[in-house]
Design a protein around this motif. Structure first.
Motif, mmCIF file in Angstrom:
data_model
loop_
_atom_site.group_PDB
_atom_site.id
_atom_site.type_symbol
_atom_site.label_atom_id
_atom_site.label_comp_id
_atom_site.label_asym_id
_atom_site.label_seq_id
_atom_site.Cartn_x
_atom_site.Cartn_y
_atom_site.Cartn_z
ATOM 1 N N TRP A 107 31.017 36.657 10.240
ATOM 2 C CA TRP A 107 29.983 37.622 10.551
ATOM 3 C C TRP A 107 28.633 37.174 10.020
ATOM 4 C CZ3 TRP A 107 32.029 43.294 9.597
ATOM 5 C CH2 TRP A 107 33.114 43.537 10.454
ATOM 6 N N HIS A 108 27.605 37.457 10.827
ATOM 7 C CA HIS A 108 26.218 37.245 10.436
ATOM 8 C C HIS A 108 25.515 38.594 10.557
ATOM 9 C CE1 HIS A 108 26.582 32.773 10.793
ATOM 10 N NE2 HIS A 108 27.493 33.108 11.698
ATOM 11 N N MET A 109 25.159 39.201 9.435
ATOM 12 C CA MET A 109 24.539 40.522 9.431
ATOM 13 C C MET A 109 23.020 40.381 9.540
ATOM 14 S SD MET A 109 27.273 42.377 9.212
ATOM 15 C CE MET A 109 26.471 43.985 9.091
ATOM 16 N N ASP A 163 19.146 42.699 10.633
ATOM 17 C CA ASP A 163 18.546 44.033 10.582
ATOM 18 C C ASP A 163 17.990 44.501 11.915
ATOM 19 O OD1 ASP A 163 19.008 44.542 7.822
ATOM 20 O OD2 ASP A 163 17.327 43.227 7.312
ATOM 21 N N LYS A 221 26.374 45.893 17.510
ATOM 22 C CA LYS A 221 25.813 46.743 16.463
ATOM 23 C C LYS A 221 26.950 47.271 15.600
ATOM 24 C CE LYS A 221 21.910 48.596 19.158
ATOM 25 N NZ LYS A 221 21.349 49.855 19.730
ATOM 26 N N ASP A 222 26.640 47.622 14.370
ATOM 27 C CA ASP A 222 27.655 48.193 13.484
ATOM 28 C C ASP A 222 27.854 49.668 13.816
ATOM 29 O OD1 ASP A 222 29.489 48.680 11.514
ATOM 30 O OD2 ASP A 222 28.021 48.723 9.879
ATOM 31 N N ILE A 240 26.039 40.892 13.846
ATOM 32 C CA ILE A 240 26.125 42.345 13.786
ATOM 33 C C ILE A 240 24.809 42.919 13.263
ATOM 34 C CG2 ILE A 240 27.320 44.325 12.782
ATOM 35 C CD1 ILE A 240 29.826 42.691 12.611
ATOM 36 N N ARG A 299 22.810 45.646 11.514
ATOM 37 C CA ARG A 299 23.075 46.711 10.541
ATOM 38 C C ARG A 299 22.559 48.056 11.043
ATOM 39 N NH1 ARG A 299 21.084 42.549 7.138
ATOM 40 N NH2 ARG A 299 22.664 41.729 5.693
#
Length: 252
Positions: free
Chosen positions: A117-119, A121, A202-203, A225, A227
């Motif tokens: 996963w790559h989070m 904003d 999206k989360d 994803i 946040r």
């Protein structure tokens, strides 16, 4: 809680909002009057039981007037976790009127062993990561979130949404019109058939759209994803319909 019927406004459009309306409809009618408010972004939404209104309120001021004119006793914000503006309006209107407000927020997803996963904003940050991750993108951020990817002519996008997206959107894309819940086998077939090598989402949380994450893990694919935006401060929140029912029955 007194014996007087309580008017509950559910800011819905989600599985949880519909589930809460269904649960309240199953209780004695003398206890609850339920109005569900839907944003009107989906052409053919799944309607909950009870009264339903569609469309915005006209900002915080419009919501304040609606709460007063319709004698609302309590508001449950069961909007999508990314409906940041509506949640802010609900918090401000509740503070202005003194009407109790509860947030019904499904938990976000949690990475496990094997997840890549790559989070980020924002959708813009997600778009900036893609050149280093893959060339065939499964994009599940919804039809209103495509503008951030519209300038990417170097990648091919598989876009899934409930209704057909309009411009701006990526120049090279195929659209799949569908809505959850989705199955593991179905997601695997879709992603392998289109040779997807990176997933962007999206989360949103919840089980209905989670199978794509498990499939990405199995296939060893990177996942970008976005946040969630922060929820309004000071608003009590529960993670599920059972918690919302408990809160309502307890008289807040």
């Amino acid at each position: 809680m007194t014996g007087t019927q309580q008017h509950v406004l559910i800011l819905g459009g989600t599985t949880e909002g519909r589930g809460l309306a269904e649960a309240l409809a199953g209780e004695p009618a003398a206890r609850w009057r339920v109005t569900s408010s839907l944003a009107g972004l989906v052409a053919a939404p799944r309607l909950p039981p009870g009264e339903v209104r569609t469309g915005g309120f006209g900002g915080t001021g419009g919501l304040v007037r609606w709460l007063r004119e319709h004698a609302v006793d309590v508001v449950v914000d069961a909007t999508h976790p990314f409906a940041e503006t509506m949640s802010a309006h609900a918090a401000a209107a509740a503070a202005a009127t003194g009407v109790p407000l509860l947030g019904l927020r499904r938990p976000g997803w949690t990475a496990g062993p094997g997840d890549r996963w790559h989070m980020v904003d924002s959708a813009e940050q997600a778009a900036a990561l893609l050149p280093a991750l893959g060339g065939r993108v499964f994009l599940t951020t919804g039809r209103t979130g495509l503008a951030a990817f519209a300038g990417d002519a170097g990648r091919w996008f598989l876009v899934r949404s409930v209704d057909a997206p309009g411009p701006p959107h990526p120049p090279r894309m195929e659209v799949v019109l569908d809505r959850g819940p989705f199955t593991h086998d179905g997601e695997r077939a879709l992603m392998t058939r289109h040779r997807v090598d990176v997933l962007v989402t999206k989360d949103s949380g919840g089980a209905a759209t989670a199978p794509k994450l498990a499939v990405a893990r199995e296939l060893g694919l990177p996942v970008v994803i976005v946040r969630r935006p922060p929820a309004p401060p000071g608003v009590p929140a529960v993670p599920d319909v059972a918690g919302a029912l408990e809160w309502l029955r307890a008289g807040r």
